[in-house]
Design an enzyme around this catalytic site. Sequence first.
Site, PDB file in Angstrom:
ATOM      1  N   TYR A  54     -24.367  41.185   2.090  1.00  0.00           N
ATOM      2  CA  TYR A  54     -23.749  40.998   0.763  1.00  0.00           C
ATOM      3  C   TYR A  54     -22.653  42.032   0.504  1.00  0.00           C
ATOM      4  CZ  TYR A  54     -27.022  37.323  -0.191  1.00  0.00           C
ATOM      5  OH  TYR A  54     -27.708  36.141  -0.124  1.00  0.00           O
ATOM      6  N   GLN A  89     -21.890  27.346  -8.193  1.00  0.00           N
ATOM      7  CA  GLN A  89     -22.861  27.820  -7.198  1.00  0.00           C
ATOM      8  C   GLN A  89     -22.296  29.067  -6.505  1.00  0.00           C
ATOM      9  OE1 GLN A  89     -24.795  24.192  -4.994  1.00  0.00           O
ATOM     10  NE2 GLN A  89     -22.692  23.646  -5.505  1.00  0.00           N
ATOM     11  N   HIS A 106     -26.207  30.628  -9.206  1.00  0.00           N
ATOM     12  CA  HIS A 106     -26.736  31.349  -8.037  1.00  0.00           C
ATOM     13  C   HIS A 106     -26.486  32.837  -8.138  1.00  0.00           C
ATOM     14  CE1 HIS A 106     -26.751  27.492  -5.377  1.00  0.00           C
ATOM     15  NE2 HIS A 106     -27.726  27.513  -6.265  1.00  0.00           N
ATOM     16  N   CYS A 133     -32.503  52.280  -8.858  1.00  0.00           N
ATOM     17  CA  CYS A 133     -32.282  51.523 -10.098  1.00  0.00           C
ATOM     18  C   CYS A 133     -31.899  52.513 -11.203  1.00  0.00           C
ATOM     19  CB  CYS A 133     -33.560  50.783 -10.500  1.00  0.00           C
ATOM     20  SG  CYS A 133     -33.497  50.099 -12.185  1.00  0.00           S
ATOM     21  N   CYS A 136     -35.113  52.350 -13.869  1.00  0.00           N
ATOM     22  CA  CYS A 136     -36.473  52.841 -13.575  1.00  0.00           C
ATOM     23  C   CYS A 136     -36.510  53.765 -12.373  1.00  0.00           C
ATOM     24  CB  CYS A 136     -37.419  51.652 -13.336  1.00  0.00           C
ATOM     25  SG  CYS A 136     -37.188  50.845 -11.733  1.00  0.00           S
ATOM     26  N   GLU A 200     -13.619  16.223   2.293  1.00  0.00           N
ATOM     27  CA  GLU A 200     -14.078  15.056   3.072  1.00  0.00           C
ATOM     28  C   GLU A 200     -15.230  14.401   2.335  1.00  0.00           C
ATOM     29  OE1 GLU A 200     -14.948  17.208   6.634  1.00  0.00           O
ATOM     30  OE2 GLU A 200     -16.901  17.886   5.906  1.00  0.00           O
TER      31      GLU A 200
HETATM   32  N1  APR Z   1     -11.122  21.962  -0.502  1.00  0.00           N
HETATM   33  C1  APR Z   1     -12.146  21.194  -0.974  1.00  0.00           C
HETATM   34  N2  APR Z   1     -13.376  21.162  -0.411  1.00  0.00           N
HETATM   35  C2  APR Z   1     -13.561  21.930   0.680  1.00  0.00           C
HETATM   36  C3  APR Z   1     -12.555  22.750   1.232  1.00  0.00           C
HETATM   37  C4  APR Z   1     -11.292  22.750   0.581  1.00  0.00           C
HETATM   38  N3  APR Z   1     -10.267  23.501   1.025  1.00  0.00           N
HETATM   39  N4  APR Z   1     -13.063  23.386   2.328  1.00  0.00           N
HETATM   40  C5  APR Z   1     -14.343  22.982   2.443  1.00  0.00           C
HETATM   41  N5  APR Z   1     -14.653  22.105   1.464  1.00  0.00           N
HETATM   42  C6  APR Z   1     -15.927  21.435   1.208  1.00  0.00           C
HETATM   43  C7  APR Z   1     -16.679  21.004   2.436  1.00  0.00           C
HETATM   44  O1  APR Z   1     -16.274  19.690   2.830  1.00  0.00           O
HETATM   45  C8  APR Z   1     -18.123  21.013   1.939  1.00  0.00           C
HETATM   46  O2  APR Z   1     -18.456  19.773   1.347  1.00  0.00           O
HETATM   47  O3  APR Z   1     -16.756  22.396   0.571  1.00  0.00           O
HETATM   48  C9  APR Z   1     -18.125  22.105   0.863  1.00  0.00           C
HETATM   49  C10 APR Z   1     -18.811  23.384   1.306  1.00  0.00           C
HETATM   50  O4  APR Z   1     -20.181  23.082   1.467  1.00  0.00           O
HETATM   51  P1  APR Z   1     -21.204  24.297   1.681  1.00  0.00           P
HETATM   52  O5  APR Z   1     -20.650  25.225   2.703  1.00  0.00           O
HETATM   53  O6  APR Z   1     -22.542  23.678   1.883  1.00  0.00           O
HETATM   54  O7  APR Z   1     -21.155  25.101   0.291  1.00  0.00           O
HETATM   55  P2  APR Z   1     -21.926  24.756  -1.047  1.00  0.00           P
HETATM   56  O8  APR Z   1     -22.019  23.269  -1.239  1.00  0.00           O
HETATM   57  O9  APR Z   1     -21.278  25.548  -2.132  1.00  0.00           O
HETATM   58  O10 APR Z   1     -23.402  25.344  -0.771  1.00  0.00           O
HETATM   59  C11 APR Z   1     -24.305  25.276  -1.848  1.00  0.00           C
HETATM   60  O11 APR Z   1     -25.933  26.515  -0.563  1.00  0.00           O
HETATM   61  O12 APR Z   1     -26.368  28.170   0.930  1.00  0.00           O
HETATM   62  C12 APR Z   1     -26.404  27.842  -0.402  1.00  0.00           C
HETATM   63  O13 APR Z   1     -26.308  29.381  -2.142  1.00  0.00           O
HETATM   64  C13 APR Z   1     -25.513  28.756  -1.190  1.00  0.00           C
HETATM   65  O14 APR Z   1     -24.276  28.218  -3.192  1.00  0.00           O
HETATM   66  C14 APR Z   1     -24.517  27.817  -1.842  1.00  0.00           C
HETATM   67  C15 APR Z   1     -25.220  26.473  -1.793  1.00  0.00           C
END
Ligand code: APR
Length: 229
Positions: A54, A89, A106, A133, A136, A200
Amino acid sequence: MAGKIVILTGAGLSAESGLGTFRDEGGLWSQHRIEDVATPEGFARDPQLVHDFYNARRVQAAQATPNPAHDALAQLQRAWSGDVVIVTQNVDRLHERAGASALHMHGELARALCAACGARWDAAPRMSPESPCPSCGALATRPDVVWFGEMPYHMDEIADHLNSCTIFAAIGTSGQVYPAAGFVQEARSTGAETVELNLEMTEISRTFDSRHIGPASKVVPAWVDSLLT
Ligand code: APR
């Protein structure tokens, strides 16, 4: 007055700001095991590894800048005559840096949480298991980020918004993680118009009334313009 718009955003919104997504080719979950860096068990097993993961993302997020998609959503919040509720998220602050407000379901990289007493404070750029912390004094500092197996934040407020919105949009999210992936069904059940904006097709694309396929920096400003004109 125009109806309420609820917008769910995911990692794809920040991709063109240089922040990695999770499930795309080469994404964060291809570089790190979720069970090691995004679960309470992983944190208990190796808190230093989790802080390192992180810390790197916190420093990178602080150096990133909003892209035209963040700017367009901030403009929509300013210009739309009804409410525009952004539920993100994402744990970066790019919505806020673009001038928008967002519910961080999140959590946020910029915030720290004491696993012992529940205190929250603004995170230092780099934290470690030895960061005490401020309330505490326990050595139980963790990122204020929601891990797998934990309850996302603001769920009651989000449910109220989903039950009272006229438009629901999901932007840059793969729709693979619940409860966020189920929001579109909740919005549909109250009659909202649903739209997906993504690079996509996703696993939940078919549940939306319409889709705008392309990079967020292009399709989000175009979508906002179509709403405001
Ligand atoms: N423009 C639009 N969409 C995009 C782009 C872009 N330039 N680049 C990638 N994407 C899309 C991908 O096609 C995909 O559908 O963004 C999405 C990313 O998906 P994830 O990587 O799964 O991210 P997310 O959906 O935010 O994940 C949800 O999962 O791991 C946990 O806590 C984490 O908040 C996260 C949650």
